[in-house]
Design a protein around this motif. Structure first.
Motif, PDB file in Angstrom:
ATOM      1  N   GLN A   5       8.411 -20.098  13.563  1.00 49.59           N
ATOM      2  CA  GLN A   5       8.017 -21.437  13.417  1.00 49.59           C
ATOM      3  C   GLN A   5       7.013 -22.040  14.562  1.00 49.59           C
ATOM      4  O   GLN A   5       6.169 -22.639  14.413  1.00 49.59           O
ATOM      5  N   TYR A   6       7.551 -21.848  15.983  1.00 51.67           N
ATOM      6  CA  TYR A   6       6.780 -22.640  17.073  1.00 51.67           C
ATOM      7  C   TYR A   6       5.264 -21.822  17.101  1.00 51.67           C
ATOM      8  O   TYR A   6       4.671 -22.505  17.456  1.00 51.67           O
ATOM      9  N   SER A   7       5.304 -20.548  16.839  1.00 52.64           N
ATOM     10  CA  SER A   7       3.990 -19.641  16.874  1.00 52.64           C
ATOM     11  C   SER A   7       3.194 -20.248  15.777  1.00 52.64           C
ATOM     12  O   SER A   7       2.124 -20.508  16.094  1.00 52.64           O
ATOM     13  N   MET A   8       3.654 -20.587  14.575  1.00 57.25           N
ATOM     14  CA  MET A   8       2.931 -21.110  13.379  1.00 57.25           C
ATOM     15  C   MET A   8       2.234 -22.317  13.720  1.00 57.25           C
ATOM     16  O   MET A   8       1.238 -22.665  13.504  1.00 57.25           O
ATOM     17  N   ILE A   9       3.108 -23.264  14.441  1.00 57.52           N
ATOM     18  CA  ILE A   9       2.696 -24.763  14.584  1.00 57.52           C
ATOM     19  C   ILE A   9       1.551 -24.594  15.682  1.00 57.52           C
ATOM     20  O   ILE A   9       0.563 -25.281  15.680  1.00 57.52           O
ATOM     21  N   PHE A  10       1.578 -23.666  16.836  1.00 51.50           N
ATOM     22  CA  PHE A  10       0.355 -23.345  17.795  1.00 51.50           C
ATOM     23  C   PHE A  10      -0.544 -22.964  16.847  1.00 51.50           C
ATOM     24  O   PHE A  10      -1.541 -23.132  17.348  1.00 51.50           O
ATOM     25  N   LEU A  11      -0.428 -22.068  16.303  1.00 52.21           N
ATOM     26  CA  LEU A  11      -1.666 -21.473  15.539  1.00 52.21           C
ATOM     27  C   LEU A  11      -2.383 -22.346  14.498  1.00 52.21           C
ATOM     28  O   LEU A  11      -3.621 -22.603  14.652  1.00 52.21           O
ATOM     29  N   LEU A  12      -1.692 -23.530  13.949  1.00 48.83           N
ATOM     30  CA  LEU A  12      -2.226 -24.437  13.210  1.00 48.83           C
ATOM     31  C   LEU A  12      -2.914 -25.376  14.162  1.00 48.83           C
ATOM     32  O   LEU A  12      -4.248 -25.776  13.812  1.00 48.83           O
ATOM     33  N   SER A  13      -2.577 -25.366  15.389  1.00 51.08           N
ATOM     34  CA  SER A  13      -3.130 -26.515  16.179  1.00 51.08           C
ATOM     35  C   SER A  13      -4.495 -25.764  16.694  1.00 51.08           C
ATOM     36  O   SER A  13      -5.436 -26.410  16.866  1.00 51.08           O
ATOM     37  N   LEU A  14      -4.205 -24.653  17.310  1.00 49.48           N
ATOM     38  CA  LEU A  14      -5.234 -23.644  17.448  1.00 49.48           C
ATOM     39  C   LEU A  14      -6.455 -23.760  16.454  1.00 49.48           C
ATOM     40  O   LEU A  14      -7.628 -23.895  16.801  1.00 49.48           O
ATOM     41  N   ASN A  15      -6.193 -23.591  15.336  1.00 53.25           N
ATOM     42  CA  ASN A  15      -6.985 -23.244  14.378  1.00 53.25           C
ATOM     43  C   ASN A  15      -7.760 -24.822  14.043  1.00 53.25           C
ATOM     44  O   ASN A  15      -9.065 -24.852  13.992  1.00 53.25           O
ATOM     45  N   ARG A  16      -7.258 -25.927  14.370  1.00 56.75           N
ATOM     46  CA  ARG A  16      -7.821 -27.283  14.184  1.00 56.75           C
ATOM     47  C   ARG A  16      -8.659 -27.529  15.250  1.00 56.75           C
ATOM     48  O   ARG A  16      -9.757 -27.950  15.073  1.00 56.75           O
ATOM     49  N   LEU A  17      -8.163 -27.056  16.287  1.00 54.14           N
ATOM     50  CA  LEU A  17      -9.258 -27.148  17.751  1.00 54.14           C
ATOM     51  C   LEU A  17     -10.358 -26.496  17.639  1.00 54.14           C
ATOM     52  O   LEU A  17     -11.464 -26.902  17.729  1.00 54.14           O
ATOM     53  N   SER A  18     -10.153 -25.245  17.164  1.00 53.03           N
ATOM     54  CA  SER A  18     -11.357 -24.093  17.025  1.00 53.03           C
ATOM     55  C   SER A  18     -12.388 -24.856  15.827  1.00 53.03           C
ATOM     56  O   SER A  18     -13.651 -24.702  16.104  1.00 53.03           O
ATOM     57  N   MET A  19     -11.810 -25.566  14.634  1.00 54.77           N
ATOM     58  CA  MET A  19     -12.609 -26.092  13.715  1.00 54.77           C
ATOM     59  C   MET A  19     -13.389 -27.133  14.380  1.00 54.77           C
ATOM     60  O   MET A  19     -14.535 -27.213  13.953  1.00 54.77           O
ATOM     61  N   MET A  20     -12.829 -27.879  15.164  1.00 53.96           N
ATOM     62  CA  MET A  20     -13.597 -28.972  15.857  1.00 53.96           C
ATOM     63  C   MET A  20     -14.823 -28.512  16.770  1.00 53.96           C
ATOM     64  O   MET A  20     -15.637 -29.216  16.823  1.00 53.96           O
ATOM     65  N   ILE A  21     -14.327 -27.454  17.575  1.00 54.71           N
ATOM     66  CA  ILE A  21     -15.432 -27.196  18.553  1.00 54.71           C
ATOM     67  C   ILE A  21     -16.443 -26.279  18.237  1.00 54.71           C
ATOM     68  O   ILE A  21     -17.485 -26.078  18.430  1.00 54.71           O
ATOM     69  N   PHE A  22     -15.941 -25.086  17.411  1.00 54.43           N
ATOM     70  CA  PHE A  22     -16.816 -24.118  16.984  1.00 54.43           C
ATOM     71  C   PHE A  22     -17.217 -24.230  15.691  1.00 54.43           C
ATOM     72  O   PHE A  22     -16.684 -23.500  14.749  1.00 54.43           O
ATOM     73  N   VAL A  23     -17.794 -25.308  15.280  1.00 52.13           N
ATOM     74  CA  VAL A  23     -17.785 -25.978  13.746  1.00 52.13           C
ATOM     75  C   VAL A  23     -18.714 -24.656  13.071  1.00 52.13           C
ATOM     76  O   VAL A  23     -18.192 -24.540  11.924  1.00 52.13           O
ATOM     77  N   ASN A  24     -19.719 -24.162  13.553  1.00 52.60           N
ATOM     78  CA  ASN A  24     -20.170 -22.934  12.460  1.00 52.60           C
ATOM     79  C   ASN A  24     -19.832 -21.497  12.761  1.00 52.60           C
ATOM     80  O   ASN A  24     -20.153 -20.760  11.954  1.00 52.60           O
ATOM     81  N   SER A  25     -18.898 -21.231  13.482  1.00 51.64           N
ATOM     82  CA  SER A  25     -18.540 -19.849  13.911  1.00 51.64           C
ATOM     83  C   SER A  25     -16.827 -19.815  13.671  1.00 51.64           C
ATOM     84  O   SER A  25     -16.433 -18.476  13.728  1.00 51.64           O
ATOM     85  N   TYR A  26     -16.082 -20.722  13.577  1.00 52.75           N
ATOM     86  CA  TYR A  26     -14.673 -20.635  13.643  1.00 52.75           C
ATOM     87  C   TYR A  26     -14.176 -19.649  12.690  1.00 52.75           C
ATOM     88  O   TYR A  26     -13.261 -19.087  12.694  1.00 52.75           O
ATOM     89  N   GLU A  27     -14.739 -19.849  11.268  1.00 54.03           N
ATOM     90  CA  GLU A  27     -14.206 -19.238  10.185  1.00 54.03           C
ATOM     91  C   GLU A  27     -14.452 -17.737  10.523  1.00 54.03           C
ATOM     92  O   GLU A  27     -13.507 -17.011  10.038  1.00 54.03           O
ATOM     93  N   LYS A  28     -15.541 -17.123  10.766  1.00 51.50           N
ATOM     94  CA  LYS A  28     -15.887 -15.719  10.976  1.00 51.50           C
ATOM     95  C   LYS A  28     -14.661 -15.104  12.054  1.00 51.50           C
ATOM     96  O   LYS A  28     -14.196 -14.324  11.827  1.00 51.50           O
ATOM     97  N   CYS A  29     -14.533 -15.902  12.938  1.00 47.02           N
ATOM     98  CA  CYS A  29     -13.649 -15.554  14.059  1.00 47.02           C
ATOM     99  C   CYS A  29     -12.091 -15.451  13.633  1.00 47.02           C
ATOM    100  O   CYS A  29     -11.738 -14.343  13.622  1.00 47.02           O
ATOM    101  N   TRP A  30     -11.789 -16.418  12.910  1.00 45.91           N
ATOM    102  CA  TRP A  30     -10.303 -16.557  12.515  1.00 45.91           C
ATOM    103  C   TRP A  30     -10.382 -15.505  11.171  1.00 45.91           C
ATOM    104  O   TRP A  30      -9.083 -14.868  11.198  1.00 45.91           O
ATOM    105  N   ARG A  31     -11.251 -15.275  10.697  1.00 48.04           N
ATOM    106  CA  ARG A  31     -11.036 -14.151   9.503  1.00 48.04           C
ATOM    107  C   ARG A  31     -10.779 -12.819   9.975  1.00 48.04           C
ATOM    108  O   ARG A  31     -10.066 -12.118   9.552  1.00 48.04           O
ATOM    109  N   ARG A  32     -11.586 -12.568  11.200  1.00 46.06           N
ATOM    110  CA  ARG A  32     -11.077 -11.263  11.831  1.00 46.06           C
ATOM    111  C   ARG A  32      -9.825 -11.097  12.706  1.00 46.06           C
ATOM    112  O   ARG A  32      -9.170 -10.389  12.478  1.00 46.06           O
ATOM    113  N   ILE A  33      -9.550 -12.052  13.417  1.00 53.12           N
ATOM    114  CA  ILE A  33      -8.462 -12.163  14.256  1.00 53.12           C
ATOM    115  C   ILE A  33      -6.894 -12.458  13.464  1.00 53.12           C
ATOM    116  O   ILE A  33      -5.956 -12.390  14.096  1.00 53.12           O
ATOM    117  N   PHE A  34      -7.070 -13.089  12.463  1.00 54.90           N
ATOM    118  CA  PHE A  34      -5.675 -13.937  11.984  1.00 54.90           C
ATOM    119  C   PHE A  34      -4.834 -12.952  11.258  1.00 54.90           C
ATOM    120  O   PHE A  34      -3.674 -13.156  11.776  1.00 54.90           O
TER     121      PHE A  34
END
Length: 139
Positions: A5-34
Motif C-alpha cells: 500500500q505505501y509503495s503504491m501510494i509513493f509510486l502514484l505520487s512519483l508518477n504524477r510528479l514525473s508527468m508534470m516535470i517530464f511532459v514529453n518523455s514520462y510515458e516512455k520511461c514509465w512503460r519500461r520501468i513500471f
C-alpha cells in the motif's frame, strides 16, 4: 499489505510528479520501468515476511476479548521494525514528491492542465490517508 500500500501510494505520487516535470518523455520511461517496479513491490514484502509464511501459526482464544488472536512462532518484532522503518522512509519520500509537485503546480500553473491537477489531487489525498494510517499504526 502495508508494504504494498505505501509503495503504491509513493509510486502514484512519483508518477504524477514525473508527468508534470517530464511532459514529453514520462510515458516512455514509465512503460519500461513500471513492470520492474511492480515486481520489486511484490517481492520485497515476501522477503520480509517469509519467516511468518513458513512458520507454524495458530489461533489463541483470549477470554477478555471473547475472541481469537492469530499467533505465530516466528519472531514478528524484527518484521515490525523493518515495517515501521519502511513506512517512515516511504512516507518522507512521498511527502517530498508531493511538495515538489505542489511547487511545480504553483510555478507552472498556466502550463499544467486541469486533468494533471486533478490527478495530482488524487495522489495527494492518498498521501494524506497514508499519513493518517501511519499515525494510527505508530500510536
Amino acid at each position: 499489505m502495508a508494504f504494498i500500500q505505501y509503495s503504491m501510494i509513493f509510486l502514484l505520487s512519483l508518477n504524477r510528479l514525473s508527468m508534470m516535470i517530464f511532459v514529453n518523455s514520462y510515458e516512455k520511461c514509465w512503460r519500461r520501468i513500471f513492470p520492474w517496479i511492480l515486481i520489486a513491490i511484490v517481492v520485497f514484502p515476501v522477503t520480509q515476511t517469509w519467516s511468518i509464511a513458513t512458520s507454524n501459526s495458530y489461533y489463541l482464544y483470549v477470554e477478555k476479548l471473547d475472541g481469537y488472536l492469530a499467533k505465530t512462532v516466528a519472531d514478528v518484532t524484527g518484521i515490525l521494525d523493518v515495517l515501521l522503518t519502511f513506512m517512515g522512509v516511504i512516507t518522507i519520500l512521498t511527502m517530498s514528491t508531493n511538495i515538489l509537485a505542489i511547487i511545480r503546480l504553483y510555478f507552472l500553473a498556466d502550463r499544467i492542465t486541469e486533468v494533471e491537477k486533478n490527478l495530482f489531487f488524487v495522489s495527494f489525498v492518498a498521501f494524506v490517508i497514508q499519513c493518517i494510517a501511519a499515525g494510527d499504526t505508530v500510536s
